[in-house]
Design an enzyme around this catalytic site. Structure first.
Site, mmCIF file in Angstrom:
data_model
loop_
_atom_site.group_PDB
_atom_site.id
_atom_site.type_symbol
_atom_site.label_atom_id
_atom_site.label_comp_id
_atom_site.label_asym_id
_atom_site.label_seq_id
_atom_site.Cartn_x
_atom_site.Cartn_y
_atom_site.Cartn_z
ATOM 1 N N CYS A 118 89.920 -2.606 -45.564
ATOM 2 C CA CYS A 118 88.598 -3.247 -45.608
ATOM 3 C C CYS A 118 88.083 -3.539 -44.177
ATOM 4 C CB CYS A 118 88.680 -4.544 -46.411
ATOM 5 S SG CYS A 118 87.095 -5.406 -46.534
ATOM 6 N N HIS A 174 90.026 -4.155 -51.345
ATOM 7 C CA HIS A 174 90.466 -2.776 -51.128
ATOM 8 C C HIS A 174 91.202 -2.679 -49.802
ATOM 9 C CE1 HIS A 174 87.318 -1.614 -48.133
ATOM 10 N NE2 HIS A 174 86.707 -2.636 -48.681
ATOM 11 N N ASP A 176 81.578 -2.460 -49.673
ATOM 12 C CA ASP A 176 81.933 -1.116 -49.191
ATOM 13 C C ASP A 176 81.479 -0.025 -50.167
ATOM 14 O OD1 ASP A 176 83.527 1.282 -48.552
ATOM 15 O OD2 ASP A 176 84.567 -0.047 -47.157
ATOM 16 N N CYS A 185 84.021 -5.884 -52.899
ATOM 17 C CA CYS A 185 83.497 -5.688 -51.544
ATOM 18 C C CYS A 185 82.257 -4.790 -51.601
ATOM 19 C CB CYS A 185 84.555 -5.062 -50.636
ATOM 20 S SG CYS A 185 84.005 -4.873 -48.915
ATOM 21 N N ARG A 216 82.489 2.800 -50.654
ATOM 22 C CA ARG A 216 83.556 3.609 -51.254
ATOM 23 C C ARG A 216 84.221 2.927 -52.443
ATOM 24 N NH1 ARG A 216 86.605 3.971 -45.657
ATOM 25 N NH2 ARG A 216 85.934 1.806 -45.797
HETATM 26 CO CO CO Z 1 85.642 -3.997 -47.650
#
Ligand code: CO
Length: 208
Positions: free
Chosen positions: A101, A98, A44, A42, A46
């Site tokens: 999400c 994750h 993201d 992803c 993080r």
């Molecule tokens: Co995500």
């Protein structure tokens, strides 16, 4: 205009630190890359791929998009996969989702988010496919997290069904596709045990 000097300073420090442990690190890398793994994760911020598995530049081939989707018409992701398999001879493809999400949350929300809803429609379709299981989970956070897991398994299946992986398997090339999920709140990876290394294994798992 804000200049991003901090980033350049960080970069110089980072390169310096690496050279301290290996003075020819970048010189070696400039000649070739031979990563052993393809990571599909992803976007993201993080979930930084290299960092969470402790790999250096040159060790992980990476493709990231919102909610780690593998869509059969996405030339971007498919091109990455083709290069990873045909040229780099990568034997392990890791689809890593994750928990929590944001893309998964947005996909099942009943309000519009603009263009991204077209991308996330793939996840919403999955929700409907597993609607019974979804409705049975009363806690909304748990429901999202379960859909995050289902999404990873589904993307593993999509990777396996690409012409790229199918052709490679037919040619006897060894490729294993793995489905993992990362916990943003504890920094740990979990194996979802949906690894597939052949058409027979794919059928056995019965993932959709
Ligand atoms: Co995500």
């Amino acid at each position: 205009m804000e200049n991003l000097n901090t980033l350049f300073e960080n970069n110089r420090q980072w390169a310096k630190d690496i050279l301290k442990t290996d003075p020819v690190f970048f010189e070696k890398l400039s000649k070739q890359q031979s990563p052993k793994y393809l990571w599909i994760g992803c976007s993201d911020s993080r979930v930084p791929a290299n960092e969470i598995v402790g790999l250096l530049p040159g060790e992980l081939f990476v493709h990231r998009n919102v909610s780690n989707l593998v869509v059969h018409t996405d030339m971007n992701c498919l091109s990455v996969m083709q290069y990873a398999i045909s040229t780099l001879n990568i034997k392990h493809i890791i689809v890593c989702g994750h928990y929590g999400c944001g893309g998964i949350v947005a996909a099942i929300e009943d309000r519009p988010h603009g263009l991204i809803d077209n991308w996330l429609r793939n996840v919403r379709d999955l929700y409907y496919l597993y609607e019974k299981e979804m409705i049975a989970i009363k806690d909304p956070t748990e429901r999202v997290n379960r859909l995050c897991e289902i999404n990873v398994a589904s993307q593993v299946f999509n990777v396996c069904n690409t012409t790229i992986v199918q052709d490679a398997w037919n040619l006897g090339q060894e490729i294993t596709v793995h489905g993992w999920i990362y916990g943003i709140n504890d920094g740990l990876l979990r194996d979802l045990n949906v690894s597939v290394s052949s058409v027979a294994e794919m059928r056995q798992l019965g993932i959709r």
